[in-house]
Design a protein around this motif. Structure first.
Motif, PDB file in Angstrom:
ATOM      1  N   LYS A 121      32.522  42.886  35.283  1.00 26.44           N
ATOM      2  CA  LYS A 121      31.342  41.993  35.896  1.00 26.44           C
ATOM      3  C   LYS A 121      31.863  41.633  37.340  1.00 26.44           C
ATOM      4  O   LYS A 121      31.222  41.580  38.523  1.00 26.44           O
ATOM      5  CB  LYS A 121      30.796  40.676  35.230  1.00 26.44           C
ATOM      6  N   PHE A 122      33.058  41.113  37.526  1.00 21.67           N
ATOM      7  CA  PHE A 122      33.688  40.515  38.630  1.00 21.67           C
ATOM      8  C   PHE A 122      33.715  41.550  39.613  1.00 21.67           C
ATOM      9  O   PHE A 122      33.683  41.173  40.974  1.00 21.67           O
ATOM     10  CB  PHE A 122      35.013  39.847  38.158  1.00 21.67           C
ATOM     11  N   LEU A 123      34.184  42.955  39.335  1.00 21.05           N
ATOM     12  CA  LEU A 123      34.214  43.929  40.435  1.00 21.05           C
ATOM     13  C   LEU A 123      33.308  44.901  40.611  1.00 21.05           C
ATOM     14  O   LEU A 123      33.419  45.756  41.100  1.00 21.05           O
ATOM     15  CB  LEU A 123      35.679  44.766  39.984  1.00 21.05           C
ATOM     16  N   GLN A 124      31.961  44.368  39.950  1.00 22.87           N
ATOM     17  CA  GLN A 124      31.097  45.509  39.791  1.00 22.87           C
ATOM     18  C   GLN A 124      30.611  46.031  41.079  1.00 22.87           C
ATOM     19  O   GLN A 124      30.032  47.157  41.257  1.00 22.87           O
ATOM     20  CB  GLN A 124      29.758  45.103  39.040  1.00 22.87           C
ATOM     21  N   ASP A 125      30.720  45.123  42.083  1.00 22.24           N
ATOM     22  CA  ASP A 125      30.042  45.770  43.539  1.00 22.24           C
ATOM     23  C   ASP A 125      31.204  46.720  44.283  1.00 22.24           C
ATOM     24  O   ASP A 125      30.718  47.071  45.445  1.00 22.24           O
ATOM     25  CB  ASP A 125      29.700  44.368  44.491  1.00 22.24           C
ATOM     26  N   GLN A 126      32.470  46.536  43.651  1.00 29.68           N
ATOM     27  CA  GLN A 126      33.369  47.324  44.573  1.00 29.68           C
ATOM     28  C   GLN A 126      33.204  48.933  44.317  1.00 29.68           C
ATOM     29  O   GLN A 126      32.841  49.521  43.263  1.00 29.68           O
ATOM     30  CB  GLN A 126      34.775  47.196  43.837  1.00 29.68           C
ATOM     31  N   SER A 250      42.473  45.404  47.557  1.00 33.40           N
ATOM     32  CA  SER A 250      41.213  44.896  47.270  1.00 33.40           C
ATOM     33  C   SER A 250      41.240  44.133  45.974  1.00 33.40           C
ATOM     34  O   SER A 250      40.629  43.030  46.213  1.00 33.40           O
ATOM     35  CB  SER A 250      40.113  46.082  47.222  1.00 33.40           C
ATOM     36  N   ILE A 251      41.942  44.539  45.035  1.00 39.14           N
ATOM     37  CA  ILE A 251      41.875  43.799  43.844  1.00 39.14           C
ATOM     38  C   ILE A 251      42.527  42.245  43.900  1.00 39.14           C
ATOM     39  O   ILE A 251      42.286  41.246  43.472  1.00 39.14           O
ATOM     40  CB  ILE A 251      42.664  44.631  42.653  1.00 39.14           C
ATOM     41  N   VAL A 252      43.681  42.378  44.664  1.00 39.05           N
ATOM     42  CA  VAL A 252      44.569  41.317  44.791  1.00 39.05           C
ATOM     43  C   VAL A 252      43.881  40.278  45.660  1.00 39.05           C
ATOM     44  O   VAL A 252      43.661  38.895  45.257  1.00 39.05           O
ATOM     45  CB  VAL A 252      45.925  41.623  45.792  1.00 39.05           C
ATOM     46  N   LYS A 253      42.872  40.713  46.679  1.00 40.42           N
ATOM     47  CA  LYS A 253      42.309  39.746  47.471  1.00 40.42           C
ATOM     48  C   LYS A 253      41.125  39.133  46.715  1.00 40.42           C
ATOM     49  O   LYS A 253      40.619  38.030  46.819  1.00 40.42           O
ATOM     50  CB  LYS A 253      41.622  40.548  48.712  1.00 40.42           C
ATOM     51  N   ALA A 254      40.512  40.086  45.920  1.00 37.03           N
ATOM     52  CA  ALA A 254      39.284  39.568  45.123  1.00 37.03           C
ATOM     53  C   ALA A 254      39.887  38.780  44.265  1.00 37.03           C
ATOM     54  O   ALA A 254      38.958  37.612  44.051  1.00 37.03           O
ATOM     55  CB  ALA A 254      38.659  40.983  44.404  1.00 37.03           C
ATOM     56  N   PHE A 255      40.951  38.734  43.584  1.00 37.23           N
ATOM     57  CA  PHE A 255      41.183  37.828  42.436  1.00 37.23           C
ATOM     58  C   PHE A 255      42.080  36.728  43.014  1.00 37.23           C
ATOM     59  O   PHE A 255      42.272  35.665  42.398  1.00 37.23           O
ATOM     60  CB  PHE A 255      42.271  38.532  41.326  1.00 37.23           C
ATOM     61  N   ASP A 256      42.264  36.898  44.268  1.00 38.21           N
ATOM     62  CA  ASP A 256      43.029  35.747  45.156  1.00 38.21           C
ATOM     63  C   ASP A 256      44.538  35.541  44.210  1.00 38.21           C
ATOM     64  O   ASP A 256      44.916  34.440  43.866  1.00 38.21           O
ATOM     65  CB  ASP A 256      42.148  34.323  45.058  1.00 38.21           C
ATOM     66  N   ILE A 278      42.412  47.001  34.431  1.00 36.96           N
ATOM     67  CA  ILE A 278      43.716  46.141  34.746  1.00 36.96           C
ATOM     68  C   ILE A 278      44.183  45.284  33.596  1.00 36.96           C
ATOM     69  O   ILE A 278      43.529  44.829  32.848  1.00 36.96           O
ATOM     70  CB  ILE A 278      43.235  45.116  35.909  1.00 36.96           C
ATOM     71  N   ASN A 279      45.568  45.243  33.667  1.00 37.58           N
ATOM     72  CA  ASN A 279      46.360  44.316  32.655  1.00 37.58           C
ATOM     73  C   ASN A 279      47.277  43.329  33.665  1.00 37.58           C
ATOM     74  O   ASN A 279      48.144  43.941  34.514  1.00 37.58           O
ATOM     75  CB  ASN A 279      47.101  44.814  31.601  1.00 37.58           C
TER      76      ASN A 279
END
Length: 403
Positions: A121-126, A250-256, A278-279
């Protein structure tokens, strides 16, 4: 009172990355404490000399662990970090670290990453997010689905509850099976992604992501998708390297994410890179030793430094082509004996041979990653040569079973 600097670990396996982490902590000069819910580990206490104190406790009971941590503080331990390298305790360890130590990672990012449903859900727009839908309990199956599909439990770890459905009947059977296990759980249905699969080991230090290893995966498909081979690409093709780095950033930025370790599973499809999962930790099993053979440093040791607020040294000491081959069995039975380990160890290019089960253990064809019973790590002048060395040595290992 003299205070000893200590690290508390929540859970460890007898071997693999999580165990390498306790050894690394001892090597770095820390007093190691293990919280475990596995009574067998206390019975086999002498097999864990790198763990200085072992406490049997319910590792899902946060209040009990808080009490134990307070007691440890009163006995002269200065607890520098509380960590876990084991599913599903990474988030639990991080929340305890928030309370008792200085936590250099983000508990909220770890919590999202540990939950496949929240991550999707968190990354669904990527652009790297696959198409998926979530089915609530008792919800009817959506019409007009395009097969094949992947059906999974968002709470599953490894490949235990990841199933391939090639038609509506198979989908129905998988849904029934998953719902019989957990009637109140959401089930995730995803598009089937075709293309080579890569595992990416990475760390983040001071918001800067670092790709440590790109690993080609060899998947054996029986009743489950079981990964039986791993090839470390010490020099990945430029397009693969840059594509993976783009997804990771992109993932590192999205999850801060400020600091921490993670691994991604990615597929390179006709529509570009797609994220399988991801783990928020290094992969288990042979991964740490595999990367150490390829790059000359221990990733769990450098991860511990990051978790302690220190600067890691991520510079490869050398670069070697390394392949790891896992051994599975094709029939079910009680293990009588293992033959061929010594011969496998002496084989060309072999770095390490590990056999997990003891005599008397019930072995089965693989339904999860836990049903991989041995591995061989080998090196070579090329990845193909390393793979051949690992496969040839693995063929020497035979499990003699009593049916």
């Amino acid at each position: 009172m003299i205070y000893l600097k200590a690290i508390v670990f929540i859970g460890t396996n007898k071997s693999g990355s999580s165990r390498e982490a306790t050894r690394a902590a001892e090597k770095l000069g820390y007093f190691t404490v293990l919280f475990t819910n596995n009574e067998k580990q206390l019975e086999q206490r002498r097999a864990y000399p790198d763990i200085h104190k072992m406490i049997l406790i319910d590792t899902f009971d946060i209040e009990s662990m808080k009490d134990e941590i307070e007691k440890l503080g009163k006995t002269g331990l200065n607890i520098k970090s509380i960590v876990s390298f084991v599913d599903p305790f990474v988030h639990i360890a991080s929340t305890l670290c928030d309370e008792f130590c200085q936590n250099y990672t983000s508990s909220s990012a770890i919590e999202t990453m540990e939950d496949k449903e929240k991550t999707r859900k968190f990354l669904q727009d990527q652009p790297y997010s696959p198409k998926f839908l979530l089915m609530k309990p008792n919800e009817p199956i959506a019409k007009n689905l395009t097969f094949p599909l992947i059906v999974k439990s968002p709470k599953s770890t490894g490949s235990k509850d990841v199933l391939l459905a090639t038609d509506a009947d198979q989908l129905n059977n998988h849904l029934k099976a998953l719902r019989s296990k957990n009637p109140y759980e959401t089930i995730m249905i995803e598009e089937y992604l075709d293309g080579p699969q890569y595992l990416v080991e990475a760390v983040v230090y001071q918001r800067q992501p670092h790709v440590i290893g790109i690993i080609e995966q060899e998947i054996t498909q029986g009743k489950r998708f079981i990964i039986t081979g791993y090839g470390v690409l010490v020099k990945a093709p430029k397009d693969i390297q840059s594509g993976i780095e783009e997804v990771l950033h992109s993932i590192v930025k999205a999850f801060d994410i400020e600091n921490g370790a993670l691994h991604l599973e990615l597929r390179l499809t006709q529509n570009g890179w797609k994220l399988i999962e991801i783990n928020p930790r290094i992969s288990g099993g042979a991964m740490n030793n595999m990367l150490q053979a390829a790059l000359g440093f221990s990733l769990v040791e450098e991860t511990l430094k990051i978790l302690l607020g220190e600067q890691p040294n991520l510079q490869p000491r050398h670069k070697k082509f390394v392949y790891t081959k896992y051994v599975i069995v094709e029939s079910r039975g009680i293990l009588e004996k293992v033959i061929g380990k010594a011969k496998a160890t002496r084989s060309t290019g072999v770095v390490e041979v590990y056999v997990k089960p003891r005599r008397g253990t019930l072995l089965t064809p693989p339904l999860s990653m836990g049903h991989r019973y041995a591995y061989v790590i080998a090196e070579g002048a090329t990845l193909k040569e390393a793979r051949n060395h690992a496969i040839n040595a693995a063929k020497e290992i035979k499990f003699i079973l009593r049916v």
